[in-house]
Design a protein around this motif. Sequence first.
Motif, PDB file in Angstrom:
ATOM      1  N   UNK A  57       0.838  -1.203   0.000  1.00  0.00           N
ATOM      2  CA  UNK A  57       0.000   0.000   0.000  1.00  0.00           C
ATOM      3  C   UNK A  57       0.876   1.257   0.000  1.00  0.00           C
ATOM      4  N   UNK A  58       1.890   1.276   0.864  1.00  0.00           N
ATOM      5  CA  UNK A  58       2.787   2.434   0.953  1.00  0.00           C
ATOM      6  C   UNK A  58       3.567   2.625  -0.354  1.00  0.00           C
TER       7      UNK A  58
ATOM      8  N   UNK B  55      -0.929  16.603   0.016  1.00  0.00           N
ATOM      9  CA  UNK B  55      -0.548  15.560   0.972  1.00  0.00           C
ATOM     10  C   UNK B  55       0.919  15.746   1.372  1.00  0.00           C
ATOM     11  N   UNK B  56       1.245  16.829   2.075  1.00  0.00           N
ATOM     12  CA  UNK B  56       2.659  17.118   2.362  1.00  0.00           C
ATOM     13  C   UNK B  56       3.365  16.054   3.186  1.00  0.00           C
ATOM     14  N   UNK B  57       2.680  15.462   4.148  1.00  0.00           N
ATOM     15  CA  UNK B  57       3.326  14.450   4.988  1.00  0.00           C
ATOM     16  C   UNK B  57       3.594  13.182   4.190  1.00  0.00           C
ATOM     17  N   UNK B  58       2.631  12.783   3.346  1.00  0.00           N
ATOM     18  CA  UNK B  58       2.808  11.588   2.532  1.00  0.00           C
ATOM     19  C   UNK B  58       3.968  11.739   1.547  1.00  0.00           C
ATOM     20  N   UNK B  59       4.286  12.984   1.180  1.00  0.00           N
ATOM     21  CA  UNK B  59       5.367  13.216   0.227  1.00  0.00           C
ATOM     22  C   UNK B  59       6.708  12.701   0.737  1.00  0.00           C
ATOM     23  N   UNK B  60       6.819  12.522   2.039  1.00  0.00           N
ATOM     24  CA  UNK B  60       8.045  11.967   2.622  1.00  0.00           C
ATOM     25  C   UNK B  60       8.319  10.570   2.060  1.00  0.00           C
ATOM     26  N   UNK B  61       7.255   9.858   1.662  1.00  0.00           N
ATOM     27  CA  UNK B  61       7.426   8.505   1.130  1.00  0.00           C
ATOM     28  C   UNK B  61       8.294   8.482  -0.128  1.00  0.00           C
TER      29      UNK B  61
ATOM     30  N   UNK C 172      13.129   3.946  -3.016  1.00  0.00           N
ATOM     31  CA  UNK C 172      14.098   2.874  -3.327  1.00  0.00           C
ATOM     32  C   UNK C 172      14.227   1.849  -2.200  1.00  0.00           C
ATOM     33  N   UNK C 173      14.192   2.328  -0.964  1.00  0.00           N
ATOM     34  CA  UNK C 173      14.265   1.416   0.181  1.00  0.00           C
ATOM     35  C   UNK C 173      13.051   0.485   0.199  1.00  0.00           C
ATOM     36  N   UNK C 174      11.875   1.018  -0.132  1.00  0.00           N
ATOM     37  CA  UNK C 174      10.671   0.189  -0.171  1.00  0.00           C
ATOM     38  C   UNK C 174      10.738  -0.833  -1.302  1.00  0.00           C
ATOM     39  N   UNK C 175      11.330  -0.448  -2.434  1.00  0.00           N
ATOM     40  CA  UNK C 175      11.494  -1.399  -3.529  1.00  0.00           C
ATOM     41  C   UNK C 175      12.411  -2.548  -3.128  1.00  0.00           C
ATOM     42  N   UNK C 176      13.446  -2.218  -2.364  1.00  0.00           N
ATOM     43  CA  UNK C 176      14.360  -3.267  -1.882  1.00  0.00           C
ATOM     44  C   UNK C 176      13.623  -4.220  -0.945  1.00  0.00           C
ATOM     45  N   UNK C 177      12.793  -3.673  -0.052  1.00  0.00           N
ATOM     46  CA  UNK C 177      12.003  -4.519   0.850  1.00  0.00           C
ATOM     47  C   UNK C 177      11.039  -5.411   0.075  1.00  0.00           C
ATOM     48  N   UNK C 178      10.422  -4.860  -0.980  1.00  0.00           N
ATOM     49  CA  UNK C 178       9.538  -5.673  -1.818  1.00  0.00           C
ATOM     50  C   UNK C 178      10.302  -6.798  -2.495  1.00  0.00           C
ATOM     51  N   UNK C 179      11.538  -6.522  -2.907  1.00  0.00           N
ATOM     52  CA  UNK C 179      12.361  -7.561  -3.510  1.00  0.00           C
ATOM     53  C   UNK C 179      12.672  -8.659  -2.498  1.00  0.00           C
ATOM     54  N   UNK C 180      12.936  -8.267  -1.248  1.00  0.00           N
ATOM     55  CA  UNK C 180      13.202  -9.263  -0.202  1.00  0.00           C
ATOM     56  C   UNK C 180      11.967 -10.136   0.054  1.00  0.00           C
ATOM     57  N   UNK C 181      10.780  -9.508   0.035  1.00  0.00           N
ATOM     58  CA  UNK C 181       9.549 -10.304   0.178  1.00  0.00           C
ATOM     59  C   UNK C 181       9.383 -11.250  -1.012  1.00  0.00           C
ATOM     60  N   UNK C 182       9.714 -10.774  -2.213  1.00  0.00           N
ATOM     61  CA  UNK C 182       9.625 -11.614  -3.414  1.00  0.00           C
ATOM     62  C   UNK C 182      10.507 -12.852  -3.249  1.00  0.00           C
ATOM     63  N   UNK C 183      11.731 -12.641  -2.762  1.00  0.00           N
ATOM     64  CA  UNK C 183      12.653 -13.758  -2.544  1.00  0.00           C
ATOM     65  C   UNK C 183      12.129 -14.689  -1.449  1.00  0.00           C
ATOM     66  N   UNK C 184      11.598 -14.072  -0.376  1.00  0.00           N
ATOM     67  CA  UNK C 184      11.092 -14.848   0.768  1.00  0.00           C
ATOM     68  C   UNK C 184       9.973 -15.789   0.336  1.00  0.00           C
ATOM     69  N   UNK C 185       8.988 -15.256  -0.406  1.00  0.00           N
ATOM     70  CA  UNK C 185       7.867 -16.095  -0.838  1.00  0.00           C
ATOM     71  C   UNK C 185       8.304 -17.057  -1.939  1.00  0.00           C
TER      72      UNK C 185
END
Length: 348
Positions: free
Chosen positions: A20-21, A36-42, A47-60
């Motif tokens: 979702x994030x 949405x100024x606070x959300x803009x921090x995302x 790139x860090x979130x993409x790396x985490x998604x890649x780790x989940x891809x490997x995990x599953x």
Amino acid sequence: MKNLSWFNKAMFFFNIVLTVLTFLAYILPFLAPKLFPILSVLTLILPFMLILNLLFFIYWGIQMKRQILLSSLVLLMGITFINKFYKFSSTDLPPSDNDFTVMSYNVRLFNLYKWIERDDVPELIANFINDKNPDILCIQEYSEGKIDLRAYKHKYVLMKGDKTLTGQAIFSKFPIVGRGDIVFPNSNNNAVYADIKRGKDTIRVYNMHLQSIKITPDVHELNEDINELSEQKSKKMIKRMSEAFKEQQEQAEIIMNHKKNSKLPEIICGDMNNSAFSFVYRSIRGKLNDAFEEAGSGFGKSYDFKYYPARIDYIFADKKMQVKNFESYPDFVNSDHFPVMARLAFEN
């Protein structure tokens, strides 16, 4: 879900939250930060979130679970973002007589306040610039009189400030036939431009320095480890960054409105103080080429941030120009920013 262990159920829950994030971060470059100024921090941590998604891809994938489809979908949609963060190969086309080089560098007042405990920083910067010998040089946080760049017969320097004069500077080996500044209301930041005559071509070069989002803690916090920041300080930091995003949007709009009055081919250089995944980046770049995406390699790191290879300094070139080479210099640590340089040529 029924066939998942309690641990995998918890992992899948975090996977969904991350998804979702990540989707929000994908959409935010198309939404004004004022909404949405606070959300803009995302956008800073995409790139860090993409790396985490890649780790989940490997995990599953290791477990051969169908939950891998969620991470697969996120990563497929994020392919277009990868080149903005990391380039696997560079371009270095052969030089020609038609080439010219452009460097952008935030020099942090040439170490005026001794952030780096050395006295020879101005001299080192001058030697570096003279060695690389760019045809056009854009400097942010310029301090008058600190270095003597005699190779440049033409320059436009705008200094502002009360106690400390700081400014933007454009140095050129080619004649400057027009110049001006762009005022940002209620801000110490600004932009300048110079119309540079090179042979039969006249190029408008913008040198910008947008509002800082202050990723680095304030001076009195510098000795604290980032993990030890209190909840109150973290909230304060996020609020400060949110306000900066809104100011950057206003500043980007001012630059875009100014551009409408020019029909000259453009180069935009400078310190945007924001990532390549942001609304501000998308607005200012417009239809111009990002020199890093066209010819760079690696992360293109341009800011000396300990925890992240931040790229917040850019060279954008008109579509009429070919980007033949791009370099960043993360090993040249004489400011909190690193120089970036591109070799360009007008298309025949």
